[in-house]
Design a protein around this motif. Sequence first.
Motif, PDB file in Angstrom:
ATOM      1  N   ALA A  11      35.144  40.928  51.341  1.00  0.00           N
ATOM      2  CA  ALA A  11      33.930  40.909  52.153  1.00  0.00           C
ATOM      3  C   ALA A  11      33.035  39.724  51.797  1.00  0.00           C
ATOM      4  O   ALA A  11      32.625  38.938  52.657  1.00  0.00           O
ATOM      5  CB  ALA A  11      33.176  42.229  51.957  1.00  0.00           C
ATOM      6  N   MET A  12      32.754  39.566  50.504  1.00  0.00           N
ATOM      7  CA  MET A  12      31.760  38.562  50.115  1.00  0.00           C
ATOM      8  C   MET A  12      32.306  37.143  50.205  1.00  0.00           C
ATOM      9  O   MET A  12      31.613  36.232  50.658  1.00  0.00           O
ATOM     10  CB  MET A  12      31.241  38.862  48.705  1.00  0.00           C
ATOM     11  CG  MET A  12      30.005  38.064  48.351  1.00  0.00           C
ATOM     12  SD  MET A  12      28.680  38.372  49.550  1.00  0.00           S
ATOM     13  CE  MET A  12      28.072  36.724  49.845  1.00  0.00           C
ATOM     14  N   GLY A  13      33.549  36.946  49.744  1.00  0.00           N
ATOM     15  CA  GLY A  13      34.135  35.607  49.832  1.00  0.00           C
ATOM     16  C   GLY A  13      34.148  35.133  51.282  1.00  0.00           C
ATOM     17  O   GLY A  13      33.795  33.985  51.580  1.00  0.00           O
ATOM     18  N   GLY A  31      43.047  33.846  49.481  1.00  0.00           N
ATOM     19  CA  GLY A  31      43.201  35.293  49.304  1.00  0.00           C
ATOM     20  C   GLY A  31      44.084  35.587  48.104  1.00  0.00           C
ATOM     21  O   GLY A  31      45.093  34.903  47.890  1.00  0.00           O
ATOM     22  N   THR A  32      43.714  36.594  47.322  1.00  0.00           N
ATOM     23  CA  THR A  32      44.571  36.993  46.192  1.00  0.00           C
ATOM     24  C   THR A  32      45.810  37.689  46.752  1.00  0.00           C
ATOM     25  O   THR A  32      45.927  37.912  47.967  1.00  0.00           O
ATOM     26  CB  THR A  32      43.848  37.978  45.249  1.00  0.00           C
ATOM     27  OG1 THR A  32      43.784  39.259  45.905  1.00  0.00           O
ATOM     28  CG2 THR A  32      42.440  37.505  44.897  1.00  0.00           C
ATOM     29  N   TRP A  33      46.691  38.105  45.848  1.00  0.00           N
ATOM     30  CA  TRP A  33      47.909  38.837  46.215  1.00  0.00           C
ATOM     31  C   TRP A  33      47.570  40.186  46.859  1.00  0.00           C
ATOM     32  O   TRP A  33      48.428  40.838  47.430  1.00  0.00           O
ATOM     33  CB  TRP A  33      48.784  39.041  44.969  1.00  0.00           C
ATOM     34  CG  TRP A  33      48.001  39.605  43.810  1.00  0.00           C
ATOM     35  CD1 TRP A  33      47.926  40.909  43.424  1.00  0.00           C
ATOM     36  CD2 TRP A  33      47.139  38.873  42.919  1.00  0.00           C
ATOM     37  NE1 TRP A  33      47.074  41.041  42.345  1.00  0.00           N
ATOM     38  CE2 TRP A  33      46.581  39.806  42.012  1.00  0.00           C
ATOM     39  CE3 TRP A  33      46.779  37.529  42.796  1.00  0.00           C
ATOM     40  CZ2 TRP A  33      45.679  39.460  41.003  1.00  0.00           C
ATOM     41  CZ3 TRP A  33      45.883  37.166  41.782  1.00  0.00           C
ATOM     42  CH2 TRP A  33      45.350  38.120  40.906  1.00  0.00           C
ATOM     43  N   LEU A  34      46.289  40.594  46.806  1.00  0.00           N
ATOM     44  CA  LEU A  34      45.880  41.849  47.454  1.00  0.00           C
ATOM     45  C   LEU A  34      45.312  41.609  48.856  1.00  0.00           C
ATOM     46  O   LEU A  34      44.934  42.558  49.547  1.00  0.00           O
ATOM     47  CB  LEU A  34      44.789  42.544  46.605  1.00  0.00           C
ATOM     48  CG  LEU A  34      45.164  42.863  45.160  1.00  0.00           C
ATOM     49  CD1 LEU A  34      43.943  43.301  44.361  1.00  0.00           C
ATOM     50  CD2 LEU A  34      46.228  43.959  45.146  1.00  0.00           C
ATOM     51  N   ASP A  35      45.223  40.359  49.265  1.00  0.00           N
ATOM     52  CA  ASP A  35      44.437  40.034  50.470  1.00  0.00           C
ATOM     53  C   ASP A  35      45.266  39.598  51.679  1.00  0.00           C
ATOM     54  O   ASP A  35      44.688  39.113  52.663  1.00  0.00           O
ATOM     55  CB  ASP A  35      43.447  38.889  50.149  1.00  0.00           C
ATOM     56  CG  ASP A  35      42.361  39.317  49.173  1.00  0.00           C
ATOM     57  OD1 ASP A  35      42.224  40.521  48.927  1.00  0.00           O
ATOM     58  OD2 ASP A  35      41.647  38.425  48.671  1.00  0.00           O
ATOM     59  N   ASP A  36      46.600  39.779  51.639  1.00  0.00           N
ATOM     60  CA  ASP A  36      47.407  39.251  52.753  1.00  0.00           C
ATOM     61  C   ASP A  36      46.955  39.795  54.106  1.00  0.00           C
ATOM     62  O   ASP A  36      46.896  39.057  55.092  1.00  0.00           O
ATOM     63  CB  ASP A  36      48.892  39.579  52.534  1.00  0.00           C
ATOM     64  CG  ASP A  36      49.541  38.613  51.551  1.00  0.00           C
ATOM     65  OD1 ASP A  36      48.869  37.616  51.168  1.00  0.00           O
ATOM     66  OD2 ASP A  36      50.694  38.846  51.150  1.00  0.00           O
ATOM     67  N   VAL A 293      33.685  52.209  43.515  1.00  0.00           N
ATOM     68  CA  VAL A 293      32.256  52.335  43.196  1.00  0.00           C
ATOM     69  C   VAL A 293      31.995  51.489  41.952  1.00  0.00           C
ATOM     70  O   VAL A 293      32.218  51.925  40.829  1.00  0.00           O
ATOM     71  CB  VAL A 293      31.878  53.819  42.936  1.00  0.00           C
ATOM     72  CG1 VAL A 293      30.381  53.964  42.737  1.00  0.00           C
ATOM     73  CG2 VAL A 293      32.350  54.703  44.083  1.00  0.00           C
ATOM     74  N   GLU A 294      31.523  50.252  42.161  1.00  0.00           N
ATOM     75  CA  GLU A 294      31.416  49.310  41.036  1.00  0.00           C
ATOM     76  C   GLU A 294      30.466  49.775  39.934  1.00  0.00           C
ATOM     77  O   GLU A 294      30.620  49.405  38.782  1.00  0.00           O
ATOM     78  CB  GLU A 294      30.954  47.938  41.552  1.00  0.00           C
ATOM     79  CG  GLU A 294      32.072  47.128  42.169  1.00  0.00           C
ATOM     80  CD  GLU A 294      31.714  45.649  42.317  1.00  0.00           C
ATOM     81  OE1 GLU A 294      32.467  44.824  41.805  1.00  0.00           O
ATOM     82  OE2 GLU A 294      30.683  45.347  42.945  1.00  0.00           O
ATOM     83  N   GLY A 295      29.461  50.596  40.292  1.00  0.00           N
ATOM     84  CA  GLY A 295      28.511  51.060  39.286  1.00  0.00           C
ATOM     85  C   GLY A 295      29.150  51.966  38.235  1.00  0.00           C
ATOM     86  O   GLY A 295      28.635  52.069  37.119  1.00  0.00           O
TER      87      GLY A 295
HETATM   88  N1  NAD Z   1      29.950  42.924  49.625  1.00  0.00           N
HETATM   89  C1  NAD Z   1      28.773  42.380  49.328  1.00  0.00           C
HETATM   90  O1  NAD Z   1      27.833  42.460  50.134  1.00  0.00           O
HETATM   91  C2  NAD Z   1      28.566  41.626  48.049  1.00  0.00           C
HETATM   92  C3  NAD Z   1      27.411  40.896  47.926  1.00  0.00           C
HETATM   93  C4  NAD Z   1      27.196  40.155  46.786  1.00  0.00           C
HETATM   94  C5  NAD Z   1      28.156  40.184  45.789  1.00  0.00           C
HETATM   95  N2  NAD Z   1      29.258  40.938  45.905  1.00  0.00           N
HETATM   96  C6  NAD Z   1      30.207  40.939  44.779  1.00  0.00           C
HETATM   97  O2  NAD Z   1      31.329  40.119  45.117  1.00  0.00           O
HETATM   98  C7  NAD Z   1      32.504  40.660  44.477  1.00  0.00           C
HETATM   99  C8  NAD Z   1      33.530  40.916  45.548  1.00  0.00           C
HETATM  100  O3  NAD Z   1      33.021  41.933  46.389  1.00  0.00           O
HETATM  101  P1  NAD Z   1      33.529  42.189  47.859  1.00  0.00           P
HETATM  102  O4  NAD Z   1      32.485  42.951  48.562  1.00  0.00           O
HETATM  103  O5  NAD Z   1      34.038  40.923  48.449  1.00  0.00           O
HETATM  104  O6  NAD Z   1      34.756  43.173  47.568  1.00  0.00           O
HETATM  105  P2  NAD Z   1      36.081  43.403  48.411  1.00  0.00           P
HETATM  106  O7  NAD Z   1      36.609  44.712  47.955  1.00  0.00           O
HETATM  107  O8  NAD Z   1      35.867  43.195  49.876  1.00  0.00           O
HETATM  108  O9  NAD Z   1      37.037  42.229  47.902  1.00  0.00           O
HETATM  109  C9  NAD Z   1      37.453  42.209  46.574  1.00  0.00           C
HETATM  110  C10 NAD Z   1      38.140  40.900  46.260  1.00  0.00           C
HETATM  111  O10 NAD Z   1      38.542  40.975  44.884  1.00  0.00           O
HETATM  112  C11 NAD Z   1      39.956  40.874  44.788  1.00  0.00           C
HETATM  113  N3  NAD Z   1      40.426  41.795  43.757  1.00  0.00           N
HETATM  114  C12 NAD Z   1      40.211  43.141  43.687  1.00  0.00           C
HETATM  115  N4  NAD Z   1      40.821  43.640  42.584  1.00  0.00           N
HETATM  116  C13 NAD Z   1      41.412  42.588  41.968  1.00  0.00           C
HETATM  117  C14 NAD Z   1      42.192  42.467  40.791  1.00  0.00           C
HETATM  118  N5  NAD Z   1      42.455  43.522  40.012  1.00  0.00           N
HETATM  119  N6  NAD Z   1      42.637  41.244  40.450  1.00  0.00           N
HETATM  120  C15 NAD Z   1      42.361  40.151  41.223  1.00  0.00           C
HETATM  121  N7  NAD Z   1      41.620  40.217  42.347  1.00  0.00           N
HETATM  122  C16 NAD Z   1      41.165  41.418  42.716  1.00  0.00           C
HETATM  123  C17 NAD Z   1      40.492  41.251  46.167  1.00  0.00           C
HETATM  124  O11 NAD Z   1      41.757  40.696  46.366  1.00  0.00           O
HETATM  125  C18 NAD Z   1      39.404  40.667  47.073  1.00  0.00           C
HETATM  126  O12 NAD Z   1      39.615  39.295  47.238  1.00  0.00           O
HETATM  127  C19 NAD Z   1      32.064  41.942  43.772  1.00  0.00           C
HETATM  128  O13 NAD Z   1      31.874  41.700  42.401  1.00  0.00           O
HETATM  129  C20 NAD Z   1      30.758  42.300  44.462  1.00  0.00           C
HETATM  130  O14 NAD Z   1      29.859  43.007  43.646  1.00  0.00           O
HETATM  131  C21 NAD Z   1      29.503  41.636  47.022  1.00  0.00           C
END
Ligand code: NAD
Length: 347
Positions: A11-13, A31-36, A293-295
């Motif tokens: 989402a954030m990337g 994209g990581t190996w989880l993002d295909d 749940v990151e918290g």
């Molecule tokens: N969503 C938001 O609004 C937001 C805002 C600011 C910051 N963030 C932070 O950005 C970071 C990513 O959040 P997101 O919302 O994009 O999450 P997401 O779940 O949408 O994406 C997670 C990303 O992390 C990778 N990932 C997950 N587990 C992994 C592992 N074990 N090894 C390698 N890569 C892994 C996934 O492949 C994906 O690219 C988080 O730390 C989050 O707190 C998110």
Amino acid sequence: MPKVAILGAGAMGSGLANALVEAGWDVNLWGTWLDDHLIDAIEEGRPHPRINVVISGKVRPFRSAGLEDALDGVDVVVVSVASQGVPKVTEMALPGIAKAKALWLTSKGFMPVDGKILLLPDGIRSIAKAADVELPPIVAIAGPVKANECAAGEPTATIFGCKSRDVAVEFARAARSEHYCIEATDDEVGVEICAPMKNVYAIMLGIADGLEEKTGKPHHNLKAATFNEAVREMSILSTALGADPATAYGLPGVGDLEVTGLSGRNKVYGVRIGRGEGAKGALQAMTELEQTVEGVPALPLAISLVEQSAPQIKDRLPLLYAARQIVEEDVPDYAAVLARAVLPPKP
Ligand SMILES: NC(=O)c1ccc[n+]([C@@H]2O[C@H](COP(=O)([O-])OP(=O)(O)OC[C@H]3O[C@@H](n4cnc5c(N)ncnc54)[C@H](O)[C@@H]3O)[C@@H](O)[C@H]2O)c1
């Protein structure tokens, strides 16, 4: 045109990718190996499955095997993966990071290294040191940013924190667009403490909302007292670790806690607890829905950080320790535990 490689197509990337295209950057999104499946959607021009927004056709997507190509010739590398993925992705990208002018970080969390809890930038520095790689300046990105709104070009305020204020200002200027507006600070520590702590505290805000659902009576006063205590505790911890006390009262603290407490997975988890599902049952339900749940993982790390690096302030963090009782010990009288932690004691 500055060129960036964003690592993590979640989402954030992806949200940041759209914001940087709007600011005139040349954007590679790896994209990581989880993002295909996410890269499939981006390539096909479908809305990104996590945020329901189409990612700009100007963004160049790369799959996990294409990391070297994604990093080729970039000015900035952004690590934007979930906190548990930061060490591995950083290690994989180190050769490209070393050649860049800066490493930005949207990931939020703490990093245990040899039993010691570090803030993410320090964790990354220790990974680079072990590999004998010299890092460019690190820019910590935080603030009230929902990825979907950022991606859609809605008005967004964020903050870049770098030990060098000049570097923070340089990139805040370069990445700013009409919608994505950036403050600059040299308080890297304050930014990096608030970012994961607010996820823990958002769970507690959610509990107040869940109590309203459970009892049919509003618990707005309790929620506001919880918000106040959360901000105070972020400021106390930041100050104890050398940060500016004001950072917790700005975009990384108050701002991000407000948006995280409105919606999002931490808040939803808290609502479930407040409704009476029990902390363990609620977490299981979230896991079954594939909602991280990151918290929850941040909570024990935050407590270890306090006990290792600032034990003298333990007694001034009642809400953090109440979170431990509620989330980890699953106490049945969670409503009373929360109220005790946030209501002022008898003077
Ligand atoms: N969503 C938001 O609004 C937001 C805002 C600011 C910051 N963030 C932070 O950005 C970071 C990513 O959040 P997101 O919302 O994009 O999450 P997401 O779940 O949408 O994406 C997670 C990303 O992390 C990778 N990932 C997950 N587990 C992994 C592992 N074990 N090894 C390698 N890569 C892994 C996934 O492949 C994906 O690219 C988080 O730390 C989050 O707190 C998110």
